[in-house]
Design a protein around this motif. Structure first.
Motif, PDB file in Angstrom:
ATOM      1  N   GLU A 192      -1.289  15.397   6.106  1.00 38.13           N
ATOM      2  CA  GLU A 192      -0.291  14.380   5.188  1.00 38.13           C
ATOM      3  C   GLU A 192       1.423  15.151   5.085  1.00 38.13           C
ATOM      4  O   GLU A 192       1.596  14.112   4.709  1.00 38.13           O
TER       5      GLU A 192
ATOM      6  N   ASP B 111       8.258  18.300  -6.650  1.00 36.07           N
ATOM      7  CA  ASP B 111       7.414  17.146  -6.806  1.00 36.07           C
ATOM      8  C   ASP B 111       6.616  15.748  -6.346  1.00 36.07           C
ATOM      9  O   ASP B 111       6.079  16.019  -6.142  1.00 36.07           O
TER      10      ASP B 111
ATOM     11  N   ASP C 203       4.047  17.092  -4.547  1.00 29.76           N
ATOM     12  CA  ASP C 203       2.458  17.394  -4.961  1.00 29.76           C
ATOM     13  C   ASP C 203       2.192  16.153  -5.547  1.00 29.76           C
ATOM     14  O   ASP C 203       0.955  16.209  -5.249  1.00 29.76           O
ATOM     15  N   ALA C 204       2.804  14.824  -5.496  1.00 24.28           N
ATOM     16  CA  ALA C 204       2.419  14.377  -6.316  1.00 24.28           C
ATOM     17  C   ALA C 204       1.696  13.760  -4.622  1.00 24.28           C
ATOM     18  O   ALA C 204       0.915  12.469  -4.726  1.00 24.28           O
ATOM     19  N   TYR C 205       2.319  13.480  -3.262  1.00 24.36           N
ATOM     20  CA  TYR C 205       1.916  12.634  -2.161  1.00 24.36           C
ATOM     21  C   TYR C 205       1.378  13.621  -1.632  1.00 24.36           C
ATOM     22  O   TYR C 205      -0.387  13.254  -0.895  1.00 24.36           O
ATOM     23  N   GLN C 206       0.791  15.099  -1.898  1.00 20.67           N
ATOM     24  CA  GLN C 206      -0.409  15.746  -1.387  1.00 20.67           C
ATOM     25  C   GLN C 206      -1.965  15.241  -2.223  1.00 20.67           C
ATOM     26  O   GLN C 206      -3.176  14.922  -2.027  1.00 20.67           O
ATOM     27  N   LYS C 207      -1.327  15.305  -4.054  1.00 22.02           N
ATOM     28  CA  LYS C 207      -2.790  13.890  -4.367  1.00 22.02           C
ATOM     29  C   LYS C 207      -3.350  12.939  -4.410  1.00 22.02           C
ATOM     30  O   LYS C 207      -4.321  13.159  -4.297  1.00 22.02           O
ATOM     31  N   LYS C 208      -2.449  12.477  -3.674  1.00 24.59           N
ATOM     32  CA  LYS C 208      -2.489  10.856  -3.532  1.00 24.59           C
ATOM     33  C   LYS C 208      -3.429  10.678  -1.898  1.00 24.59           C
ATOM     34  O   LYS C 208      -4.607  10.682  -1.773  1.00 24.59           O
TER      35      LYS C 208
ATOM     36  N   ARG D  93      -4.920  14.079  -0.219  1.00 22.11           N
ATOM     37  CA  ARG D  93      -5.816  14.487   0.276  1.00 22.11           C
ATOM     38  C   ARG D  93      -7.233  13.516  -0.482  1.00 22.11           C
ATOM     39  O   ARG D  93      -8.058  14.176  -0.546  1.00 22.11           O
ATOM     40  N   GLU D  94      -6.870  13.037  -1.305  1.00 25.37           N
ATOM     41  CA  GLU D  94      -8.252  12.603  -1.506  1.00 25.37           C
ATOM     42  C   GLU D  94      -8.674  11.641  -0.597  1.00 25.37           C
ATOM     43  O   GLU D  94      -9.988  11.358  -0.149  1.00 25.37           O
TER      44      GLU D  94
END
Length: 355
Positions: A119, A330, A333-338, A340-341
């Motif tokens: 990631e 930020d 966090d935004a890239y991780q959220k995307k 991680r799915e």
């Protein structure tokens, strides 16, 4: 006569041009690289050594890089200053070591509960990470490039078992980066010690606990002889090392040598990642048989919840008056959220259904 003179001038110019090109092609650039690591600390030291070898071969000897381990230059945690000041042209270290000088450098190593190695590398090269890293290091007049990942690290070696948050209070622990601030918030005395001093510090009682990397590197260091409780990770899910390059010296290189250097750094970083993964897989396969005193533990839910709470509070506190740090975190966090799915779909569910 005019035609003859013109012909002579053109011929002279051509010869001069060819001579200049030949001289330029034959010029040898000799660089020095300083590492945070000792000369035997595999695979960390292997990354810059392999990179230097690739550069020499790909450049046909035009760019030669001498790698100096920390036992030679004696400044394991001074790499940024030495590269910035020009004593060394390059360095190999970890970005979070410079948080005391510039807190904005810290996230480019790893963040607690953050991105895994795939990631984070995707974020670096395709999610804006490289651009943000360039912005941070520009004022230091150095360039920073990913330098090899350890993957998810273990949570550390402890002399005693940790059952509650009370068990953490008062412990002296080596743990760098943002995770160190999380642990300090939970009542630990946190320090950062150079790799070559870790075992001695643990043996003498200067430390009650420490985290290093994972079984492939840790067991060789002998930490289990003193602190047998070995905890699973939370703090460095995708630690990335870094190459530092003096910006002025980089710009003086011909374009082809610049590209060769960039390519060699990227290849050697990946090589270090898979080498470390192999070392840990090998070590873990025989850990129970060869090291029966090691007690593998996972932090209790109470402790993990306290760590997550402290991490969130610290992120909010640190970014309140620091727009650049907020921009970096930020973005992560935004890239991780995307990402991680997809990580859950591709890795987690596969493992869940096949273990």
């Amino acid at each position: 006569m005019l035609k003859k003179t013109t012909k002579l001038l053109l011929t002279s110019a051509l010869i001069a041009g060819l001579s200049t090109a030949a001289v330029a092609k034959e010029k040898v650039y000799k660089w020095k690289l300083a590492t945070t690591w000792g000369s035997t600390l595999t695979p960390f030291i292997d990354a810059p050594q392999n990179m230097a070898k690739m550069v020499e071969e790909m450049s046909d000897g035009q760019l030669l890089i001498r790698v100096d381990a920390s036992n030679k230059h004696k400044a394991a945690l001074g790499i940024l200053d030495m590269v910035k000041g020009g004593q060394y042209d390059m360095g190999h270290s970890a970005s979070y070591y410079w948080k005391g000088k510039d807190i904005n450098t810290m996230p480019f190593s790893t963040m607690p509960f953050g991105m895994t190695t795939p990631e984070q590398y995707a974020w670096f090269y395709h999610g804006g990470g490289m651009e943000l890293m360039k912005k941070v290091y520009k004022k230091h007049k150095v360039l920073s490039f990913p330098g090899g990942s350890t993957g998810n690290q273990m949570g550390g070696w402890f002399r005693k078992e940790i059952n509650t948050t009370e068990d953490l209070k008062g412990l002296k622990m080596r743990i760098p980066g943002f995770a160190g601030e999380v642990m300090a918030k939970l009542g630990l005395t946190v320090t950062n010690i150079a790799p070559g001093e870790l075992y001695t510090s643990l043996e003498r009682g200067t430390l009650d606990a420490l985290e290093w990397v994972g079984p492939g590197m840790d067991i060789k260091m002998g930490f289990n002889k003193i602190a047998p409780y070995y905890y699973t990770g939370w703090h460095e899910p995708g630690l990335d090392l870094q190459y530092l390059v003096n910006e002025r010296k980089f710009k003086k290189l011909p374009k082809d040598l610049q590209q060769i250097l960039i390519t060699a750094m990227r290849v050697s970083a990946y090589d270090m990642y898979i080498q470390n993964y192999h070392m840990s897989a090998e070590a873990w396969a025989k850990i129970e048989k060869d090291f029966p005193n090691i007690k593998i533990k996972t932090f209790p839910k109470e402790v993990m919840d306290a760590m997550k709470k402290a991490n969130a509070e610290l992120k909010a506190e640190k970014t309140k008056n620091n727009p650049l740090l907020k921009e970096i975190l930020d973005s992560q966090d935004a890239y991780q959220k995307k990402a991680r799915e997809w990580t859950k779909m591709s890795d987690y569910l596969y493992l869940k259904d096949n273990l």
